[in-house]
Design a protein around this motif. Sequence first.
Motif, short mmCIF file in Angstrom:
data_model
loop_
_atom_site.label_atom_id
_atom_site.label_comp_id
_atom_site.label_asym_id
_atom_site.label_seq_id
_atom_site.Cartn_x
_atom_site.Cartn_y
_atom_site.Cartn_z
N ARG A 40 0.83 -1.20 0.00
CA ARG A 40 0.00 0.00 0.00
C ARG A 40 0.87 1.26 0.00
NH1 ARG A 40 -5.07 -0.10 -1.33
NH2 ARG A 40 -5.47 1.61 0.08
N TYR A 44 0.91 3.99 -3.04
CA TYR A 44 0.60 5.40 -2.78
C TYR A 44 1.75 6.31 -3.24
CZ TYR A 44 -0.45 9.68 -0.24
OH TYR A 44 -0.69 11.00 0.10
N LYS A 48 1.50 9.13 -6.27
CA LYS A 48 1.77 10.55 -6.04
C LYS A 48 2.91 11.04 -6.93
CE LYS A 48 -1.32 11.78 -3.25
NZ LYS A 48 -2.34 12.71 -3.69
#
Length: 71
Positions: A40, A44, A48
């Motif tokens: 995770r 992420y 980004k």
Amino acid sequence: METVARRRGGGVLESLYKAVMRRNSVYVTFIIAGAFLGERAVDYGVHKLWETNNVGKRYEDIPVLGQRQSE
């Protein structure tokens, strides 16, 4: 001569062993949870980074796409 850490009951690694690796079920759960949370975090971070590098180039950033011109 014994070290101070030995007399006190061990250091960080021994505490980790006592908390996580003593029982196989806890160890496997720790590994699976770590893999899930690590995946995770990487997902992420990459998302980004992708958005930061592509600002203004994405479909959502172009205001005239998907709109009809008024007559």
